[in-house]
Every structure is written in structure tokens, then in C-alpha cells.
Design a protein around this motif. Structure first.
Motif, PDB file in Angstrom:
ATOM      1  N   SER A  79      -8.880  -2.034   8.462  1.00 48.82           N
ATOM      2  CA  SER A  79      -7.869  -0.958   8.193  1.00 48.82           C
ATOM      3  C   SER A  79      -6.651  -1.498   7.614  1.00 48.82           C
ATOM      4  CB  SER A  79      -7.635  -0.289   9.617  1.00 48.82           C
ATOM      5  OG  SER A  79      -8.493   0.511   9.918  1.00 48.82           O
ATOM      6  N   TYR A  80      -6.028  -0.738   6.889  1.00 52.06           N
ATOM      7  CA  TYR A  80      -5.080  -1.284   6.006  1.00 52.06           C
ATOM      8  C   TYR A  80      -3.980  -0.299   5.971  1.00 52.06           C
ATOM      9  CZ  TYR A  80      -8.407  -4.792   4.471  1.00 52.06           C
ATOM     10  OH  TYR A  80      -8.934  -5.831   4.336  1.00 52.06           O
ATOM     11  N   ASP A  81      -2.703  -0.913   5.825  1.00 50.11           N
ATOM     12  CA  ASP A  81      -1.509  -0.319   5.563  1.00 50.11           C
ATOM     13  C   ASP A  81      -0.864  -0.601   4.182  1.00 50.11           C
ATOM     14  OD1 ASP A  81      -1.511   0.389   8.168  1.00 50.11           O
ATOM     15  OD2 ASP A  81      -0.076  -0.982   9.046  1.00 50.11           O
ATOM     16  N   TYR A  82      -0.329   0.559   3.480  1.00 55.14           N
ATOM     17  CA  TYR A  82       0.167   0.564   2.324  1.00 55.14           C
ATOM     18  C   TYR A  82       1.547   0.297   2.363  1.00 55.14           C
ATOM     19  CZ  TYR A  82      -4.186   1.518   0.363  1.00 55.14           C
ATOM     20  OH  TYR A  82      -5.561   1.595   0.236  1.00 55.14           O
ATOM     21  N   GLY A  83       2.001  -0.777   1.956  1.00 49.46           N
ATOM     22  CA  GLY A  83       3.556  -1.072   1.988  1.00 49.46           C
ATOM     23  C   GLY A  83       4.223  -0.100   0.700  1.00 49.46           C
ATOM     24  N   PRO A  84       5.756  -0.599   0.626  1.00 55.24           N
ATOM     25  CA  PRO A  84       6.434   0.055  -0.239  1.00 55.24           C
ATOM     26  C   PRO A  84       6.040   0.122  -2.091  1.00 55.24           C
ATOM     27  CG  PRO A  84       8.123  -1.332   0.961  1.00 55.24           C
ATOM     28  CD  PRO A  84       6.492  -1.630   1.410  1.00 55.24           C
ATOM     29  N   LEU A  85       5.364  -0.847  -2.116  1.00 49.59           N
ATOM     30  CA  LEU A  85       4.808  -0.915  -3.734  1.00 49.59           C
ATOM     31  C   LEU A  85       3.456   0.035  -3.650  1.00 49.59           C
ATOM     32  CD1 LEU A  85       5.485  -4.231  -5.156  1.00 49.59           C
ATOM     33  CD2 LEU A  85       7.124  -2.181  -5.416  1.00 49.59           C
ATOM     34  N   GLY A  86       2.761  -0.452  -2.605  1.00 48.32           N
ATOM     35  CA  GLY A  86       1.239   0.304  -2.483  1.00 48.32           C
ATOM     36  C   GLY A  86       1.524   1.824  -2.400  1.00 48.32           C
ATOM     37  N   ILE A  87       2.385   2.292  -1.559  1.00 46.24           N
ATOM     38  CA  ILE A  87       2.396   3.722  -1.433  1.00 46.24           C
ATOM     39  C   ILE A  87       2.880   4.302  -2.778  1.00 46.24           C
ATOM     40  CG2 ILE A  87       4.613   3.678  -0.230  1.00 46.24           C
ATOM     41  CD1 ILE A  87       1.948   6.320   0.363  1.00 46.24           C
ATOM     42  N   GLU A  88       3.917   3.892  -3.385  1.00 45.93           N
ATOM     43  CA  GLU A  88       4.134   4.367  -4.778  1.00 45.93           C
ATOM     44  C   GLU A  88       3.243   4.430  -5.803  1.00 45.93           C
ATOM     45  OE1 GLU A  88       7.083   5.461  -5.916  1.00 45.93           O
ATOM     46  OE2 GLU A  88       8.293   5.224  -4.385  1.00 45.93           O
ATOM     47  N   MET A  89       2.353   3.361  -5.665  1.00 40.59           N
ATOM     48  CA  MET A  89       1.168   3.383  -6.701  1.00 40.59           C
ATOM     49  C   MET A  89       0.202   4.597  -6.313  1.00 40.59           C
ATOM     50  SD  MET A  89      -0.405  -0.075  -7.933  1.00 40.59           S
ATOM     51  CE  MET A  89      -2.104   0.170  -9.060  1.00 40.59           C
TER      52      MET A  89
END
Ligand code: ATP
Length: 471
Positions: free
Chosen positions: A35-45
Motif C-alpha cells: 500500500s502506497y502514499d503519493y507525496g507532493p511530486l507524486g500527487i502532482e504527476m
């Protein structure tokens, strides 16, 4: 998997974690598998990928509209759709070491098993046959114990939960394993409110859940993921034509819009043993992942299977049929679906963009992301922290921020600032220097060529970015 290939997956997940793209969830408690969380760059992408898909599939087509349906549907949905009965993976356990396998993954193992002349397979060779006389002679691929494998047992991939305060009294429901069924149930209302005529499409992006037995490969296979699905409603008999059309459209999206390299993309047609219970014909778009070619989008001819089943289970025949007001006919439309994984697509894009350049002895890590998908579109740097340069750079940043994700950075020497942006995949860096004060121009540095072509005027910067970002 070669060491180099394996390494790329490790390298990408380490970079993703280090730079705030993606990281394991609940790490303070040791995480929970896959299970993963998207950080500031991941969520933008991720948002950019979803937006590009939405623009390409919904906004660009007059006859395609979107919806956002609930995740928990009336559980009859899943009886009708065939998922209660058909969405199962037969599993085999080792009694000795407790390892667990998908039965389908043991087919090759059975074929190669030593001392077993006649492998315990069904006559067509596609799956294990537990009633075959040689089944008991198989050994566990993990611990090697002979005769330790259980017979395959069915395991439903849907997450089951309860609505209502007391579990025993409450109705069992499922978290949706695909977003498509929400579209099928809503389609008559969507047709009415949007005055759609065949052929037309309904699109949706949202979470789906599958209790996968073998999650893994970073965000490739997780139990919770997002799908970008479009259901295209057509006249019976036109399914082959539209399947072909959408196959090409979807491949073009990954190749031309988000710029995955063509040599890393291919189609795979499902053989009869691979087809899902609802599909007449299915094609995968595959990416050349470090662990081999694998699907990240499916284009499926679902015929009138789903709507026919919903008519059968809901009794709403008239509602779920399409009425053609020209020919005055009522019939059940056929459906071609395009079903892409948002997270898997993202993984393919990241892997494809990763590069290490040798800059005369120094290695530069760079994500060659298409500007449309890069989390940060441009970075703005003052050359130094004094003489009014930061003020000008801040002003440019504020202005560009109205339309783009722009990052201001004044920390460290300029070379270090460039490297940080290279790793994040930022395509453009604008630097404010002393000449800026004289003539209102900045340097523009291209991430891929490292060149700094003509100095644009500050007023030209929004146009430069818009040109690179539009579809
Ligand atoms: P697979 O064979 O890999 O399990 P599938 O054929 O079951 O995939 P579909 O039901 O066609 O997949 O789903 C469409 C898309 O949804 C897939 O191409 C993939 O991108 C995504 N998807 C499906 N299952 C998962 C998962 N467990 N984790 C992440 N993405 C997934």
C-alpha cells in the motif's frame, strides 16, 4: 530478471521515496504490504496524468461525458456482473512451508517437474488438474517438499465489508473491483440528461480494490488502485470496428501525449484462456517493465454481457435498453471499454523517463518526463541572493503560478539547483541574473539538452510553457 533490470525497479522506488513521489504507507507501524502514499511530486504527476486522460477522452469528444459514482454499490451489482461467481483466483498452498501460489503460476512448474512424465494438467494444458493421478507428486517450488501442495481453492478477489453498525445484522457489501459497473447502472440517466445518441461514451476515474494474492513490483500491483475507464456504447455489430478504433487511440495516448518510448510499448491479444468472464475479445497495451512485458491498459469488447445481466437481475428491461428515436427500435447496446491503471501507467512513465547521463565523469540522474506530465513545470532561480534578483524571481514565480506548478529555489549553487530539478523531471529552469535587470530577459535551460538557447523576455514565459503543455 537480470541484476541491471531488477536494479531499475529498486532505483525508481528509492528515487520515488527520496524525492516525495511515492512511499510505503503507514511506515510508522511497519507499513502494510503493497500500500502506497503519493507525496507532493507524486500527487502532482498523478493528477496530471488523470487530467490528460480526462482531456483526451472526455473534453475532446462531444459524445463522451464523465461521471463519478460511489465505490460501494448495491451488492446485487456484483452478482449480476459475474464477479461474485467469476472473479476468483484458484490458490494452492504448501502445507509444509505455508507458501501460497496462484494455480496458474504453477502450470510451467508442473510441466517441468522432475520424475513426473505426465504433468497434472487439464487436457488443453492451461490449468492444473488436481484430480490427475500425478498431482500428488508435485513438489513445492519454494521448499521442495513433495506432495505438500493442497488442491486449488477458489478465492474471491473482492473486498467484502458490512454496512450498518453491527456486522452480523448488516448487509454484506463489496468495495468495487472495477469502476465500470457504476457506469452501466447510471447510463440511462446519463443518456437522458446529456441527450446522448449512439455511439457515445461515459468515462470515470476512481479507486478500485482487489484483494490480490500476489501484490508487488512496487505500485504495479496493489490492493487499492485507481482506474481510468471509458465505456463506449455502440450498436450491436459495430463492436469490432470500435475495438480497433479505441485500441489505436489509446496506444496513441501513451505514445504521443505522455511520450512513452514506442519501443517499450506493444499490444498483446488475449488468448481464449486469458479472457475475462465478460469479454469476447481483449487487447492489452503492455509496457516493457524491468520484470518483463506486462499490461497497464486493457481494451475489451464486453458485448452486451453486462447490460443483459443487469436487465436479468434488476428486471429493468425497458430502462436499460436504448431507444433509437429515428428507427423507433429498442435494443441493448454493445460496449467497448478502455480500462487503464492510473498507478501502473505512472510507473511505466517513471521507468521510461529515468536516465543517468555521464557528464564528463559526473553522473546526472534525470527524469526525461514529457513537460505535460512533469510534476513541476518550471523552476525559477535568482542567480544570487542579493541585488534585487530574488525579488524579480519571486515576482516571475507568482505570475507563473497562476497557471502552472512552478518552484522557486534560491538555496545552494546553481548547479546543485539544476540537479535537484533534473531528478524531479522539471523540464525548464529560468534563471534571473544581472542581465535581467538591464533587459528583462532570463536564461532558460532545457533539461534534456542542457542548452540555454536565446534569452526570452519575462512576458514570453507563460506562452512558452503553454505551447509545451497543450494537447
Ligand atoms: P492483471 O492481469 O495484471 O491482474 P487485469 O487484466 O485483471 O490485470 P483489468 O481488469 O483489465 O486488469 O484492469 C484494467 C487495468 O487496471 C489494468 O490494466 C491495470 O492497469 C489496472 N489494474 C488492475 N489490477 C490492478 C492492481 N492490482 N494494481 C494496480 N493496477 C491494477
Amino acid at each position: 530478471m537480470t541484476a541491471k533490470q531488477k536494479n531499475l525497479m529498486d532505483v525508481i522506488s528509492a528515487l520515488a521515496k527520496r524525492r516525495g513521489f511515492v512511499r510505503p504507507t503507514s511506515e510508522i507501524y511497519g507499513g502494510i504490504g503493497s500500500s502506497y502514499d503519493y507525496g507532493p511530486l507524486g500527487i502532482e504527476m498523478k493528477r496530471k496524468l488523470a487530467d490528460l486522460w480526462w482531456k483526451q477522452m472526455v473534453r475532446k469528444h462531444e459524445n463522451i461525458v464523465g461521471i463519478d459514482s460511489a465505490i460501494i454499490y448495491n451488492p446485487r451489482t456484483w452478482v449480476a456482473s459475474g464477479h461474485v461467481e467469476g472473479f476468483v483466483d484458484p490458490l494452492v498452498d504448501c502445507r509444509q512451508c505455508k507458501a501460497r501460489f496462484k494455480a496458474d503460476d504453477l502450470v510451467e512448474h508442473a510441466k517441468r517437474a522432475k520424475g513426473v512424465d505426465d504433468p497434472p494438467l487439464t487436457p488443453d494444458g492451461s490449468t492444473l488438474d488436481p484430480d490427475h493421478p500425478s498431482y500428488g507428486q508435485l513438489s513445492c517450488p519454494t521448499c521442495g517438499t513433495r506432495g505438500s501442495l493442497t488442491k486449488p481453492r477458489s478465492f474471491n478477489l473482492m473486498f467484502k465489508t458490512h454496512v450498518g453498525p453491527v456486522a452480523e445484522d448488516a448487509a454484506a457489501v463489496y468495495l468495487r473491483p472495477e469502476t465500470a459497473q457504476g457506469i452501466y447502472q447510471d447510463y440511462p440517466q446519463v443518456v437522458n440528461t446529456s441527450r446522448l445518441k449512439l455511439p457515445f461514451g461515459i468515462a470515470q476515474i476512481g479507486k478500485a480494490f482487489r484483494n490480490e494474492i500476489t501484490p508487488g513490483n512496487f505500485i504495479f500491483r496493489t490492493r487499492e488502485f485507481e482506474q481510468m475507464e471509458m465505456q463506449y456504447f455502440i450498436r450491436p455489430g459495430e463492436d469490432e470496428k470500435w475495438l480497433e478504433f479505441w485500441k489505436e487511440e489509446r496506444m496513441a495516448f501513451w505514445r504521443d501525449v505522455v511520450s512513452i518510448r514506442e519501443e517499450n510499448l506493444r499490444f498483446h491479444k488475449h488468448g481464449s484462456d486469458e479472457l475475462a468472464h465478460y469479454a469476447k475479445e481483449a487487447w492489452d497495451i503492455e509496457y516493457n517493465f524491468p520484470f518483463g512485458w506486462a499490461e497497464f491498459e486493457g481494451i475489451h469488447n464486453r458485448t452486451n454481457y453486462d447490460l443483459t445481466r443487469h436487465i436479468e437481475y434488476s428486471g429493468k428491461e425497458k430502462d436499460l435498453q436504448y431507444f433509437d428515436d429515428q428507427t423507433r427500435e429498442r435494443f441493448i447496446p454493445y460496449i467497448v471499454e478502455t480500462s487503464a491503471g492510473l498507478n501502473r501507467g505512472l510507473l511505466a512513465i517513471l521507468l521510461d523517463a529515468y536516465a543517468e547521463d555521464d557528464l564528463g565523469g559526473e553522473t546526472r540522474v534525470v527524469l526525461r518526463l514529457d513537460p505535460k506530465i512533469a510534476p513541476i513545470t518550471a523552476a525559477v532561480f535568482p542567480l544570487t541572493k542579493k541585488d534585487g534578483l530574488p525579488e524579480i524571481a519571486r515576482e516571475i514565480t507568482e505570475d507563473l503560478k497562476r497557471n502552472f506548478n512552478v518552484f522557486y529555489d534560491e538555496a545552494g549553487n546553481i548547479g546543485r539547483r539544476y540537479r535537484r530539478q533534473d531528478e524531479a523531471g522539471t523540464p525548464f529552469c529560468f534563471t534571473v541574473d544581472y542581465q535581467t535587470k538591464e533587459d528583462g530577459t532570463v536564461t532558460i535551460r532545457d533539461r534534456d539538452t542542457l542548452e540555454q538557447p536565446d534569452r526570452p523576455k519575462i512576458e514570453e514565459l507563460p506562452r512558452i510553457l503553454f505551447d509545451r503543455l497543450s494537447l
